[in-house]
Design an enzyme around this catalytic site. Sequence first.
Site, PDB file in Angstrom:
ATOM      1  CG  ASN A  50      -5.243   1.577  30.257  1.00 21.72           C
ATOM      2  OD1 ASN A  50      -4.553   2.237  31.047  1.00 21.72           O
ATOM      3  ND2 ASN A  50      -5.060   1.339  28.910  1.00 21.72           N
ATOM      4  NE  ARG A  80      -4.610  -2.638  15.992  1.00 23.15           N
ATOM      5  CZ  ARG A  80      -4.663  -1.923  17.231  1.00 23.15           C
ATOM      6  NH1 ARG A  80      -5.951  -2.183  17.958  1.00 23.15           N
ATOM      7  NH2 ARG A  80      -4.103  -1.137  17.688  1.00 23.15           N
ATOM      8  CE1 TYR A  95      -5.917   2.233  21.061  1.00 25.85           C
ATOM      9  CE2 TYR A  95      -6.751   1.170  19.040  1.00 25.85           C
ATOM     10  CZ  TYR A  95      -6.265   1.289  20.135  1.00 25.85           C
ATOM     11  OH  TYR A  95      -6.299  -0.106  20.670  1.00 25.85           O
ATOM     12  CG  ASP A 144      -9.844  -0.874  17.264  1.00 20.23           C
ATOM     13  OD1 ASP A 144     -10.936  -0.546  17.106  1.00 20.23           O
ATOM     14  OD2 ASP A 144      -9.049  -0.836  18.308  1.00 20.23           O
ATOM     15  CG  HIS A 180     -10.374   3.213  19.547  1.00 19.13           C
ATOM     16  ND1 HIS A 180     -10.193   4.093  20.450  1.00 19.13           N
ATOM     17  CD2 HIS A 180      -9.840   2.001  20.372  1.00 19.13           C
ATOM     18  CE1 HIS A 180      -9.932   3.548  21.796  1.00 19.13           C
ATOM     19  NE2 HIS A 180      -9.556   2.258  21.415  1.00 19.13           N
ATOM     20  CD  GLU A 233     -10.814  -4.262  17.793  1.00 19.65           C
ATOM     21  OE1 GLU A 233     -10.810  -4.105  19.056  1.00 19.65           O
ATOM     22  OE2 GLU A 233      -9.707  -4.431  17.130  1.00 19.65           O
ATOM     23  CD  GLU A 252     -11.126  -2.398  22.701  1.00 17.72           C
ATOM     24  OE1 GLU A 252     -10.532  -1.505  23.212  1.00 17.72           O
ATOM     25  OE2 GLU A 252     -10.495  -3.155  21.675  1.00 17.72           O
ATOM     26  NE  ARG A 311     -11.174  -6.996  19.722  1.00 16.93           N
ATOM     27  CZ  ARG A 311     -10.187  -6.950  20.445  1.00 16.93           C
ATOM     28  NH1 ARG A 311      -9.608  -8.079  20.721  1.00 16.93           N
ATOM     29  NH2 ARG A 311      -9.386  -5.861  20.523  1.00 16.93           N
ATOM     30  CG  HIS A 346      -9.315  -6.298  24.847  1.00 15.70           C
ATOM     31  ND1 HIS A 346      -8.663  -5.382  23.892  1.00 15.70           N
ATOM     32  CD2 HIS A 346      -9.313  -5.477  25.985  1.00 15.70           C
ATOM     33  CE1 HIS A 346      -8.455  -4.364  24.204  1.00 15.70           C
ATOM     34  NE2 HIS A 346      -8.740  -3.961  25.597  1.00 15.70           N
ATOM     35  CD  GLU A 351      -5.848  -6.412  21.030  1.00 15.03           C
ATOM     36  OE1 GLU A 351      -5.378  -5.410  20.632  1.00 15.03           O
ATOM     37  OE2 GLU A 351      -6.917  -6.907  21.809  1.00 15.03           O
ATOM     38  CD1 TRP A 397      -9.329   8.536  21.719  1.00 11.10           C
ATOM     39  CD2 TRP A 397      -9.509   6.871  22.968  1.00 11.10           C
ATOM     40  NE1 TRP A 397      -7.882   8.186  21.820  1.00 11.10           N
ATOM     41  CE2 TRP A 397      -7.845   6.916  22.672  1.00 11.10           C
ATOM     42  CE3 TRP A 397      -9.916   5.958  24.110  1.00 11.10           C
ATOM     43  CZ2 TRP A 397      -7.068   6.062  22.830  1.00 11.10           C
ATOM     44  CZ3 TRP A 397      -8.556   5.139  24.464  1.00 11.10           C
ATOM     45  CH2 TRP A 397      -7.399   5.260  23.930  1.00 11.10           C
TER      46      TRP A 397
END
Length: 411
Positions: free
Chosen positions: A40, A150, A162, A219, A221, A245, A271, A292, A321, A348, A411
Amino acid sequence: MPGTTIRSAEVLVSSPGRNFVTLRLVTEDGVEGLGDATLNGRELAVASYLTDHVVPLLMGRDAHTIEDTWQFLYRSAYWRRGPVTMAAIAAVDVALWDIKAKLAGMPLYQLLGGASRNGIMAYGHASGRDLPELFDSIRQHLDEGFRSIRVQTSVPGVDAVYGVAAQPSSSGRYDYEPAQRAPLPAEEDWDTRAYLRHIPRVFEAVRNEFGPELPLLHDGHHRMTPIQAARLGKDLEPYDLFWLEDCTPAENQDALRLVRQHTVTPLAIGEVFNTVWDYQTLIREQLIDYVRSAVTHTGGITALRRILDFAAQYQIKSGIHGPTDISPVGMAAALHLDLAIHNFGIQEYMKHSATTDEVFRTSFTFADGYLHPGHEPGLGVTYDDDAASRHPYQAAYLPFNRLKDGTVHDW
């Protein structure tokens, strides 16, 4: 074996709602295998790695030699690990497993040892800008069949968070896709103290509304320091989370020791990890409860299976993930692995858009909270070139955070 030599390899980049990178391998006998290489916000880096460096190495290799091909691609490059390399290797690995299972005439999970369960428990992503909107999102996910949720919510004083959908999407789904089609990444703000004050109140309200039985996940993050993560984990203990998470950046694996000392809230990490080396301390010292990583970013089925077998020795389970930046090919690969392993935890699952489903035709199903990869030979995914041609690549970036004083934050 006759006819199993790889005769062609194509790197397919399309953007049906969001960008995907897909590898298609074809044997001399015309058997096709698909692999997901999507990273991504950095998709073209993996596409180039595959096209310019990996594809020439695959021509003439026997598609059956999955282990040897994996070791060759990992060790011969000298510059090992990293998300670009491991996503490229994952695409090759999954495509070869797809071919092997098709040649065997059975769904891939059968080659991984057969089914260890009847279905794969999945969790959905509920979010809201306030409690009424969050409650509506949870109810919508329950109506869609999810039995694990979640929970992400806006934070007072923070403009964008997020995991929180600002509004229902044009396709009618209430979800969140952080990658934005733009020439530069979006800048968002962040305030950890405001977040730490707000989130426990959110979970108290959710538990009061939906009761004690519903599995709830959250999460963080990567936005907290270890001591902040420890505080949040302890504050959330009364609300019995399934997991917390990515509570802190885990490149520093020792940081999880501090978190573990202060909370019994289960922890899910990984992740953004790419190899077993990222997990070595975390698993051996039992500093996490769920792995994850994605099949797509961790070297494929071959590599992630090894990580999960290692984790099983310490009663650590899977939590692969699976947001929409994992293509349906990557999701299918995860489901076959989920069904076969013993130490499965949860999967997920964000439903892809209708446009994505036109490009990737899948056999996997979701009903009453459980996924299943289906019974077609191989992965159970086909790629529609005509549909993909209508959706060329468009640059998209994930956002980034700054604190109120302008400091770039995790992030």
